[in-house]
Design a protein around this motif. Structure first.
Motif, PDB file in Angstrom:
ATOM      1  N   SER A 632     -18.322   4.055   1.665  1.00 28.54           N
ATOM      2  CA  SER A 632     -17.546   2.815   1.701  1.00 28.54           C
ATOM      3  C   SER A 632     -16.285   2.976   0.859  1.00 28.54           C
ATOM      4  O   SER A 632     -16.360   3.401  -0.300  1.00 28.54           O
ATOM      5  CB  SER A 632     -18.386   1.644   1.171  1.00 28.54           C
ATOM      6  OG  SER A 632     -17.639   0.456   1.135  1.00 28.54           O
ATOM      7  N   LEU A 633     -15.132   2.640   1.450  1.00 26.64           N
ATOM      8  CA  LEU A 633     -13.857   2.749   0.746  1.00 26.64           C
ATOM      9  C   LEU A 633     -13.088   1.444   0.895  1.00 26.64           C
ATOM     10  O   LEU A 633     -12.822   0.994   2.016  1.00 26.64           O
ATOM     11  CB  LEU A 633     -13.024   3.909   1.311  1.00 26.64           C
ATOM     12  CG  LEU A 633     -11.604   4.078   0.742  1.00 26.64           C
ATOM     13  CD1 LEU A 633     -11.650   4.310  -0.767  1.00 26.64           C
ATOM     14  CD2 LEU A 633     -10.877   5.224   1.449  1.00 26.64           C
ATOM     15  N   TRP A 634     -12.749   0.834  -0.260  1.00 26.56           N
ATOM     16  CA  TRP A 634     -11.954  -0.396  -0.303  1.00 26.56           C
ATOM     17  C   TRP A 634     -10.646  -0.089  -1.030  1.00 26.56           C
ATOM     18  O   TRP A 634     -10.660   0.383  -2.171  1.00 26.56           O
ATOM     19  CB  TRP A 634     -12.696  -1.500  -1.066  1.00 26.56           C
ATOM     20  CG  TRP A 634     -13.938  -1.977  -0.388  1.00 26.56           C
ATOM     21  CD1 TRP A 634     -15.120  -1.308  -0.274  1.00 26.56           C
ATOM     22  CD2 TRP A 634     -14.141  -3.230   0.260  1.00 26.56           C
ATOM     23  NE1 TRP A 634     -16.045  -2.059   0.396  1.00 26.56           N
ATOM     24  CE2 TRP A 634     -15.470  -3.250   0.744  1.00 26.56           C
ATOM     25  CE3 TRP A 634     -13.330  -4.340   0.485  1.00 26.56           C
ATOM     26  CZ2 TRP A 634     -15.998  -4.337   1.436  1.00 26.56           C
ATOM     27  CZ3 TRP A 634     -13.861  -5.423   1.165  1.00 26.56           C
ATOM     28  CH2 TRP A 634     -15.166  -5.412   1.642  1.00 26.56           C
ATOM     29  N   VAL A 635      -9.528  -0.343  -0.385  1.00 23.43           N
ATOM     30  CA  VAL A 635      -8.216  -0.123  -0.981  1.00 23.43           C
ATOM     31  C   VAL A 635      -7.447  -1.432  -0.885  1.00 23.43           C
ATOM     32  O   VAL A 635      -7.250  -1.966   0.215  1.00 23.43           O
ATOM     33  CB  VAL A 635      -7.454   1.008  -0.245  1.00 23.43           C
ATOM     34  CG1 VAL A 635      -6.103   1.218  -0.892  1.00 23.43           C
ATOM     35  CG2 VAL A 635      -8.274   2.295  -0.263  1.00 23.43           C
ATOM     36  N   ASN A 636      -7.007  -1.963  -2.037  1.00 21.32           N
ATOM     37  CA  ASN A 636      -6.361  -3.274  -2.052  1.00 21.32           C
ATOM     38  C   ASN A 636      -5.147  -3.263  -2.972  1.00 21.32           C
ATOM     39  O   ASN A 636      -5.240  -2.860  -4.132  1.00 21.32           O
ATOM     40  CB  ASN A 636      -7.367  -4.348  -2.509  1.00 21.32           C
ATOM     41  CG  ASN A 636      -6.773  -5.735  -2.514  1.00 21.32           C
ATOM     42  OD1 ASN A 636      -5.939  -6.062  -1.667  1.00 21.32           O
ATOM     43  ND2 ASN A 636      -7.170  -6.562  -3.456  1.00 21.32           N
ATOM     44  N   ASP A 637      -4.005  -3.691  -2.442  1.00 16.53           N
ATOM     45  CA  ASP A 637      -2.787  -3.881  -3.227  1.00 16.53           C
ATOM     46  C   ASP A 637      -2.340  -2.597  -3.921  1.00 16.53           C
ATOM     47  O   ASP A 637      -2.116  -2.573  -5.127  1.00 16.53           O
ATOM     48  CB  ASP A 637      -2.996  -5.015  -4.247  1.00 16.53           C
ATOM     49  CG  ASP A 637      -1.666  -5.486  -4.845  1.00 16.53           C
ATOM     50  OD1 ASP A 637      -0.609  -5.050  -4.356  1.00 16.53           O
ATOM     51  OD2 ASP A 637      -1.703  -6.275  -5.805  1.00 16.53           O
ATOM     52  N   LEU A 638      -2.220  -1.544  -3.143  1.00 17.20           N
ATOM     53  CA  LEU A 638      -1.590  -0.304  -3.631  1.00 17.20           C
ATOM     54  C   LEU A 638      -0.199  -0.253  -3.006  1.00 17.20           C
ATOM     55  O   LEU A 638       0.001   0.292  -1.914  1.00 17.20           O
ATOM     56  CB  LEU A 638      -2.413   0.933  -3.246  1.00 17.20           C
ATOM     57  CG  LEU A 638      -3.472   1.376  -4.278  1.00 17.20           C
ATOM     58  CD1 LEU A 638      -4.536   0.313  -4.457  1.00 17.20           C
ATOM     59  CD2 LEU A 638      -4.098   2.705  -3.873  1.00 17.20           C
ATOM     60  N   TYR A 639       0.737  -0.851  -3.698  1.00 18.30           N
ATOM     61  CA  TYR A 639       2.060  -1.094  -3.119  1.00 18.30           C
ATOM     62  C   TYR A 639       2.774   0.204  -2.779  1.00 18.30           C
ATOM     63  O   TYR A 639       3.510   0.288  -1.792  1.00 18.30           O
ATOM     64  CB  TYR A 639       2.891  -1.928  -4.092  1.00 18.30           C
ATOM     65  CG  TYR A 639       4.232  -2.342  -3.546  1.00 18.30           C
ATOM     66  CD1 TYR A 639       5.395  -1.642  -3.867  1.00 18.30           C
ATOM     67  CD2 TYR A 639       4.331  -3.429  -2.686  1.00 18.30           C
ATOM     68  CE1 TYR A 639       6.619  -2.016  -3.344  1.00 18.30           C
ATOM     69  CE2 TYR A 639       5.552  -3.808  -2.161  1.00 18.30           C
ATOM     70  CZ  TYR A 639       6.699  -3.104  -2.492  1.00 18.30           C
ATOM     71  OH  TYR A 639       7.906  -3.468  -1.971  1.00 18.30           O
ATOM     72  N   GLU A 640       2.590   1.245  -3.581  1.00 18.10           N
ATOM     73  CA  GLU A 640       3.310   2.496  -3.375  1.00 18.10           C
ATOM     74  C   GLU A 640       2.615   3.432  -2.385  1.00 18.10           C
ATOM     75  O   GLU A 640       3.153   4.490  -2.062  1.00 18.10           O
ATOM     76  CB  GLU A 640       3.464   3.220  -4.720  1.00 18.10           C
ATOM     77  CG  GLU A 640       4.197   2.419  -5.784  1.00 18.10           C
ATOM     78  CD  GLU A 640       5.662   2.168  -5.408  1.00 18.10           C
ATOM     79  OE1 GLU A 640       6.206   2.987  -4.633  1.00 18.10           O
ATOM     80  OE2 GLU A 640       6.237   1.173  -5.872  1.00 18.10           O
ATOM     81  N   LEU A 641       1.445   3.057  -1.915  1.00 16.37           N
ATOM     82  CA  LEU A 641       0.688   3.959  -1.052  1.00 16.37           C
ATOM     83  C   LEU A 641       1.372   4.092   0.310  1.00 16.37           C
ATOM     84  O   LEU A 641       1.590   3.108   1.013  1.00 16.37           O
ATOM     85  CB  LEU A 641      -0.737   3.426  -0.863  1.00 16.37           C
ATOM     86  CG  LEU A 641      -1.689   4.327  -0.083  1.00 16.37           C
ATOM     87  CD1 LEU A 641      -1.947   5.610  -0.857  1.00 16.37           C
ATOM     88  CD2 LEU A 641      -3.000   3.601   0.189  1.00 16.37           C
ATOM     89  N   LEU A 642       1.717   5.327   0.681  1.00 20.19           N
ATOM     90  CA  LEU A 642       2.393   5.590   1.944  1.00 20.19           C
ATOM     91  C   LEU A 642       1.478   6.284   2.953  1.00 20.19           C
ATOM     92  O   LEU A 642       1.679   6.168   4.165  1.00 20.19           O
ATOM     93  CB  LEU A 642       3.629   6.485   1.719  1.00 20.19           C
ATOM     94  CG  LEU A 642       4.682   5.967   0.732  1.00 20.19           C
ATOM     95  CD1 LEU A 642       5.781   7.004   0.565  1.00 20.19           C
ATOM     96  CD2 LEU A 642       5.258   4.639   1.206  1.00 20.19           C
ATOM     97  N   TRP A 643       0.473   6.987   2.441  1.00 20.19           N
ATOM     98  CA  TRP A 643      -0.332   7.862   3.293  1.00 20.19           C
ATOM     99  C   TRP A 643      -1.741   7.900   2.742  1.00 20.19           C
ATOM    100  O   TRP A 643      -1.953   8.041   1.541  1.00 20.19           O
ATOM    101  CB  TRP A 643       0.308   9.255   3.298  1.00 20.19           C
ATOM    102  CG  TRP A 643      -0.519  10.355   3.902  1.00 20.19           C
ATOM    103  CD1 TRP A 643      -1.424  11.138   3.264  1.00 20.19           C
ATOM    104  CD2 TRP A 643      -0.506  10.779   5.263  1.00 20.19           C
ATOM    105  NE1 TRP A 643      -1.968  12.027   4.124  1.00 20.19           N
ATOM    106  CE2 TRP A 643      -1.434  11.842   5.370  1.00 20.19           C
ATOM    107  CE3 TRP A 643       0.195  10.375   6.399  1.00 20.19           C
ATOM    108  CZ2 TRP A 643      -1.682  12.493   6.573  1.00 20.19           C
ATOM    109  CZ3 TRP A 643      -0.056  11.033   7.589  1.00 20.19           C
ATOM    110  CH2 TRP A 643      -0.976  12.069   7.672  1.00 20.19           C
ATOM    111  N   LEU A 644      -2.732   7.755   3.588  1.00 17.57           N
ATOM    112  CA  LEU A 644      -4.123   7.836   3.166  1.00 17.57           C
ATOM    113  C   LEU A 644      -4.749   9.083   3.762  1.00 17.57           C
ATOM    114  O   LEU A 644      -4.903   9.195   4.986  1.00 17.57           O
ATOM    115  CB  LEU A 644      -4.901   6.593   3.605  1.00 17.57           C
ATOM    116  CG  LEU A 644      -6.389   6.580   3.228  1.00 17.57           C
ATOM    117  CD1 LEU A 644      -6.568   6.750   1.724  1.00 17.57           C
ATOM    118  CD2 LEU A 644      -7.048   5.282   3.691  1.00 17.57           C
ATOM    119  N   GLY A 645      -5.092  10.027   2.891  1.00 15.70           N
ATOM    120  CA  GLY A 645      -5.662  11.285   3.345  1.00 15.70           C
ATOM    121  C   GLY A 645      -4.848  12.447   2.836  1.00 15.70           C
ATOM    122  O   GLY A 645      -3.757  12.284   2.298  1.00 15.70           O
ATOM    123  N   PRO A 646      -5.350  13.649   2.989  1.00 13.13           N
ATOM    124  CA  PRO A 646      -4.616  14.839   2.532  1.00 13.13           C
ATOM    125  C   PRO A 646      -3.328  15.010   3.319  1.00 13.13           C
ATOM    126  O   PRO A 646      -3.321  14.933   4.549  1.00 13.13           O
ATOM    127  CB  PRO A 646      -5.605  15.988   2.789  1.00 13.13           C
ATOM    128  CG  PRO A 646      -6.538  15.466   3.824  1.00 13.13           C
ATOM    129  CD  PRO A 646      -6.643  14.004   3.597  1.00 13.13           C
TER     130      PRO A 646
END
Length: 1042
Positions: A632-646
């Motif tokens: 289970s993965l929860w990602v919330n309010d990561l404003y700078e996140l551009l890419w999820l994964g390698p």
């Protein structure tokens, strides 16, 4: 039996009873559970109550039971309670007389059609109930059925070999001795589970207990004695200890284990904590069927329930066994209780054994203080479970002074708010459970209880205006043997001295001495979950290392949170907070400054199953693929996140990113534009306020199956998302989404196109919700079947404010929805663009296949002129809102058969649809609500003439009809109307000349100007309504809400 409960004939009867009669262990409770959980029963009875009734002996004790007391405390159920028939199951009723009229008055429920199901051993009890009853006698299992159950519990896989035949021969001989009792077959089967030694089977077959007479076994089946005799000696003692609780008690696993430890019943083992051994003991008893897991909503005794833990029960005959083997050592006294009569037959027997009593359960509601304090064994008892539900005060100080040998004290009294100082005299006390009291302040005297191992306070009790220093005195750090401490908002001074402590659910890091993070250094026994707040108070790497999180091997759930935005903190501090590899769940919140620590990327958290990251603006998630166990993965309010994964991941035949992931939730990551393909294990996907332009696809590998696991997709507020024609929902991928049952798409303003062929290939889709996607269109593919855009599996369809979808051409797909039960359509607010095709009709040909539809809502479809809802043969509820052009709701002038509709709401729409011909068919309509009817000052004559046809109508509402000057002339012709609501009809001058129906019981008038004065006692309209209960207020409902 279900037919007896739900038949039409049964529904017309007054309160009646069905008795399930049979010997202990024959399956009475199992049968009652099956009936209680049946869907037909659930739909027939709006109210259901389950009461384990072994401790119920009169009306008062029944009304105190959790199921019934909670039913009256729950405000949300108040409307449901009114005039609803109910089903009450009294499981294992032992004796007593119930005043049923008081029960119905307590519930405020309808008696006609209501039923009592009672399971008893003695039918004479039922005869004294004072109700008409039918009896049901569960039969013992046949030999083949007993053999089948026994074989299943014994995990016996018989082959065709000679050895297998020998096992079957011995097993069948054992089954013959089990008397057809399911409980006996299950327990002896579990006793022999996976036992491959035939000699052990023969030992069971030839056991001497089979030859014992029933009186010698106290009426307990020989199979249960046999199962008990083959328990290990240390577990026998733990089972016997359970006899202190009454029949029907609901056990909490954790609480019981702590009591076992306090009584020294857990054998110490080097390298194993006593709690872990206790879990093994308890689980062993579960596997051997001495305990059974139960659903928490059927639990009794709210004082003993914990909503966050599973509940367990002990069969009554097993409880009787526990009582027999501890005769005289445990005693249960609860006013009027006769549950011990079969074993401790008279008060004289109690006198004989009183010197042996070590464990006492005391329910004092029916006992005077002098009776309690007069018990001579109080100085010898080691366990006291003290249970009170009345609101009278009790002299606990005098009681505690008598408990000189007490080791376990479990108080259940919500009226107890202050602990008497004499608690400090209980020097032998090991376990003090106050979780079912209202105590929030620990008295200083508790700090002298140096043997104390467990202290539990009420987690939910109010704590206003109580400073931390008063709640938890400084001396508590002296309780060095304390292993379990449960309290909310714990801020204990020098808590680090409690190195045996296993429960520390939260720790607030401070700069004050005694509250710094260094307090955690030697607390390596902490188990379960730990929340660390205000980590911005950690100023150096060395200080963070002092917390020694990496040494806490029993910790499974860790919550790390910071407080102050903009406070600089070195990356090394976060790096030093590395948890132990055993960690299973990690939450990181409000870390605005530091970057991702190495331990989150290097794979050292190899057992991590759940990760939640919130408001951590500098964290990147490039190396999460190292978390091979993550589910289970929860990602919330990561404003700078551009890419999820390698960043360099290109997929591969043998490489999967997050190969165990089953849930992915991403919220408020506005700049996230790329998401790598999803693993085939994913079951739930939620994307909210994410910057993706297209949805991701699925990862492929050699081991990937042809159909993926995804069951639920929720996409909302993705303002850059433009198309569903690529990615996981594209038509070519839908064939791999055969597990998908729920799909929601909302507030995606740039979304232009549905997939080609719509969602027709999602063969398991049951719930489809598309809302506020103003530009979303469906582009029909050349040569496509007109009704091929939606799958026939749909149960609920909701399309709201999507103007390019709510049109005649798209809704041609409704013809294939043969399973649909709920349909909600809204064409949207405001003026539609000129190029938008309007929905103009829902004709008979389109709707006639929707035989299962029970709920229909048509909202603001301004072009709709025809609605042939008479085709909907199962329709129960219909709402028509803002459909001003709708003139025809029943196109057939020939068919006069009744329609099943029970609830009809018409708002901001023409009432021309309510023709006399239509109303003559609404013979099942219970409630009619007319809202914002503004065009005219009076109602259409066609409606007026048809009111007498509404023979089932009980509630009628006129709401916010601001231009209305008169009610229907024939209002009084509604034959069985009970409630009439007239709200905010400001220009209404008077009631009709013919008045209101004589059947009317309640009339509510709010905000209706001059009508207020006419309907007061003595007013001009008073004679028309004096037979009803009248509630009149001059102000409007709008005034009240403001």
């Amino acid at each position: 039996m279900i037919q007896l409960l739900t038949s039409e004939e049964s529904s017309q009867m007054e309160l009646s009873l069905i008795a399930i009669v049979g010997r202990a262990g024959v399956g009475k409770s199992t049968l009652a559970h099956l009936v209680y959980d049946d869907e037909r029963v659930a739909s027939h009875f709006p109210l259901k109550f389950w009461v384990s009734a072994s401790e119920i002996h009169d009306t008062a004790s029944l009304l105190r039971s959790s199921a019934l007391s909670l039913s009256r405390d729950d405000e949300d159920r108040e409307d449901q309670l009114a005039a609803s028939r109910f089903l009450l199951v009294l499981d294992d009723f032992f004796y007593g007389v119930i005043e049923w009229d008081k029960l119905c008055e307590h519930l405020g429920a309808e008696t006609r059609g209501s039923k009592i199901v009672i399971s008893v051993e003695d039918e004479e009890i039922v005869k004294n109930m004072g109700l008409h009853y039918l009896s049901c006698y569960p039969k013992e299992l046949s030999h083949e059925d007993s053999w089948s159950l026994f074989k299943e519990c014994a995990c016996l896989n018989l082959g065709t070999t000679q050895v297998s035949r020998k096992f079957e021969q011995v097993g069948r001989k054992i089954v013959k001795k089990l008397e057809g009792l399911p409980l006996a077959a299950r327990m002896v089967g579990c006793l022999l589970c996976s036992n491959t030694d035939l000699n052990n089977w023969k030992l069971i077959l030839n056991a001497g207990v089979w030859k014992s007479k029933p009186d010698e076994l106290y009426g307990i089946p020989a199979a249960l004695w046999l199962s008990y005799q083959h328990l290990p000696s240390h577990i026998k003692k733990c089972l016997a200890y359970c006899s202190v609780f009454p029949r029907g008690h609901i056990f909490n696993k954790e609480d019981l284990i702590h009591m076992w430890i306090a009584q020294g019943l857990i054998q110490p083992q080097e390298g194993t904590r006593m709690e872990d051994s206790g879990i093994e003991y308890f689980d062993y008893l579960v596997r051997r069927s001495f305990f059974r897991s139960i659903e928490s909503d059927k639990a009794t005794h709210p004082m003993f329930r914990k909503l966050d833990m599973p509940d367990y029960a002990m069969h009554d005959v097993i409880h009787k066994l526990a009582v027999v083997i501890t005769l005289g050592e445990s005693l249960r006294l609860s006013g009027g209780d006769k549950s011990n009569e079969n074993v401790e037959r008279t008060q004289h027997n109690h006198e004989i054994h009183r010197k042996k009593v070590r464990h006492l359960y005391l329910q004092s509601d029916c006992l005077a203080l002098s009776e309690v304090l007069g018990l001579s064994m109080l100085g010898d008892i080691e366990t006291l479970v003290f249970y009170r539900t009345n609101k009278l005060s009790f002299d606990y100080d005098s009681l505690f002074k008598r408990l000189t040998s007490i080791r376990v004290l479990y108080l259940c009294d919500k009226e107890l708010e202050v602990m008497p100082e004499s608690i400090g005299e209980l020097k032998q006390l090991r376990c003090l459970n106050l979780s079912k009291t209202s105590i929030v302040v620990v008295p200083e005297q508790v700090c002298s209880l140096f043997n104390l191992q467990t202290l539990k306070l009420d987690w939910d009790a109010p704590r206003f205006h109580v400073p931390d220093c008063e709640k938890f005195p400084e001396g508590m750090s002296k309780l060095i043997n304390l292993r379990h401490f449960k309290a909310k908002d714990c801020k204990m001074h020098k808590i680090g001295r409690l190195t045996c402590l296993q429960d520390l659910e939260e720790f607030i890091v401070s700069r004050e001495e005694g509250h710094k993070i260094v307090e955690l250094k030697y607390m390596n026994q902490i188990t379960g979950s730990l929340a660390l707040h205000y980590l911005d108070n950690v100023h150096t790497e060395e200080e963070a290392k002092e917390a020694a999180l990496n040494d806490k091997e029993h910790l499974e759930d860790l919550y790390l949170s910071w407080r102050l935005p903009g406070v600089f903190q070195e990356d090394a501090i976060f790096e030093a907070l590395k948890p132990h590899p055993n960690l299973k769940k990690l939450t990181i919140a409000r870390n605005l400054e530091t970057t991702t620590p190495c331990w989150l990327e290097d794979g050292s958290l190899c057992n991590l199953e759940a990760l939640s990251i919130s408001q951590c603006h500098n964290l990147d998630l490039l190396l999460l693929g190292q978390l091979q166990s993550l589910k289970s993965l929860w990602v919330n309010d990561l404003y700078e996140l551009l890419w999820l994964g390698p960043r360099c991941w290109n997929g591969g035949e043998d490489v999967l990113f997050l190969p165990c992931l089953s849930q992915l939730h991403i919220k408020e990551c506005f700049n996230l534009t790329e998401l790598i393909p999803l693993p085939p294990t994913l079951e739930k996907l939620e994307l909210e306020k994410v910057g993706l332009q297209v949805l991701p696809g699925f990862q492929q590998s050699r081991s990937s199956v042809s159909s993926f696991s995804l069951t639920s997709v929720h996409i909302s507020d993705c303002y850059r998302l433009t198309s569903l024609q690529v990615g996981l929902l594209q038509h070519q991928n839908q064939h791999q989404l055969q597990a998908l049952t729920s799909l929601t798409i909302s507030n995606c303003s740039q979304l232009l196109y549905l997939p080609d062929h719509g969602f027709s290939a999602l063969k398991s889709l049951q719930f489809l919700h598309i809302e506020r996607c103003k530009n979303l269109k469906y582009k029909r593919v050349e040569n496509e079947n007109a009704n091929a855009n939606l799958p026939s599996s749909l149960l609920k369809l909701k399309i709201m404010e999507c103007p390019h979808l709510t049109n005649d051409s798209f809704f041609m797909g409704l013809e294939s929805l043969v399973s649909l039960t709920s349909l909600e359509i809204s064409c949207g607010l405001g003026r539609q663009p000129q190029e938008v095709e309007l929905l103009t009709s829902l004709p008979h040909q389109l709707l006639q296949q929707m035989k299962a539809l029970t709920q229909l809502s048509i909202i603001r479809c301004r072009g709709l002129e025809l609605l042939s809802f008479e085709s909907l043969v199962s329709l129960k509820t219909m709402k028509i809102i803002g459909c001003r052009k709708l003139q025809t709701a029943c196109s057939s002038l020939v068919d006069t058969s009744p329609l099943p509709l029970e609830y009809l709401e018409i708002k901001e729409s023409s009432l021309q649809i309510l023709t006399e011909q239509l109303m003559s068919r609404l013979t099942f309509l219970h409630e009619l609500k007319l809202v914002h009817y503004c065009p005219k000052a009076s109602f259409p004559k066609s409606m007026d003439d048809g009111l007498h046809c509404l023979v089932s109508l009980q509630r009628l509402h006129f709401l916010l009809c601001h231009k209305l000057q008169s009610l229907p002339d024939e209002l009084a012709s509604i034959p069985f109307l009970k409630e009439l609501y007239i709200i905010d009809c400001k220009k209404l001058k008077c009631l009709p000349d013919k008045g209101v129906p004589l059947s009317l019981e309640l009339l509510v008038i709010h905000g209706c100007g001059d009508l207020y004065y006419r309907c007061l006692d003595g007013g001009e309209d008073w004679p028309k309504i004096s037979h009803a209960f009248v509630q009149v207020e001059y102000g409007s409902s709008d005034d009240e809400s403001s």
